[in-house]
Design a protein around this motif. Structure first.
Motif, PDB file in Angstrom:
ATOM      1  N   ARG A  50      -1.285 -16.211   7.879  1.00  0.00           N
ATOM      2  CA  ARG A  50      -2.708 -16.404   8.199  1.00  0.00           C
ATOM      3  C   ARG A  50      -2.835 -16.913   9.622  1.00  0.00           C
ATOM      4  N   THR A  68      -7.539 -14.351  10.446  1.00  0.00           N
ATOM      5  CA  THR A  68      -6.570 -13.356  10.006  1.00  0.00           C
ATOM      6  C   THR A  68      -7.210 -11.972  10.009  1.00  0.00           C
ATOM      7  N   ILE A  77      -0.471  -9.266  12.263  1.00  0.00           N
ATOM      8  CA  ILE A  77      -0.779 -10.526  12.940  1.00  0.00           C
ATOM      9  C   ILE A  77      -0.146 -10.621  14.323  1.00  0.00           C
TER      10      ILE A  77
END
Length: 112
Positions: A50, A68, A77
């Motif tokens: 996250r 995220t 990410i």
């Protein structure tokens, strides 16, 4: 004067607190020591990564925002924060692997 602590000091405090409770933290990209935005990658075994950062709440107060990218977003990410960093060289990127990471990040970034 905003009353906020410098970003470099907040990152150092976050890493120290993470280490003190048995976690692991590392700076992936160093930003402006005085005022760069801090983006935190939270990793936990068996859980999806996250991204957390400080941002404005509905009434102007600072809140913790989950940044995220949506599932299925190109690159995931790592590509997301690298794209952001290419547009904002002052951006700090910190990775934390610690139980209770969200609380630790909130307590560190939202302190006045």
């Amino acid at each position: 004067m905003s009353g906020r602590l410098p970003s470099g000091l907040l990152v150092s405090a976050m890493l120290r607190r993470c280490n003190d409770v048995g976690g692991f933290g590392v700076v992936l990209a160093k930003g402006d020591a005085g005022g760069g935005t801090i983006l935190v990658v939270v990793t936990r075994p068996g859980e999806p990564d996250r991204l957390l950062e400080r941002g404005p709440g509905p009434t102007g107060e600072s809140i913790l925002i989950d940044s995220t990218p949506a599932a299925g977003t190109d690159g995931g990410i790592a590509d997301y924060w690298r794209r952001r960093r290419s547009r904002d060289p002052d951006l700090w990127v910190v990775e934390l692997d610690v139980a209770g990471a969200e609380q630790l990040v909130a307590e560190t970034l939202l302190m006045v």
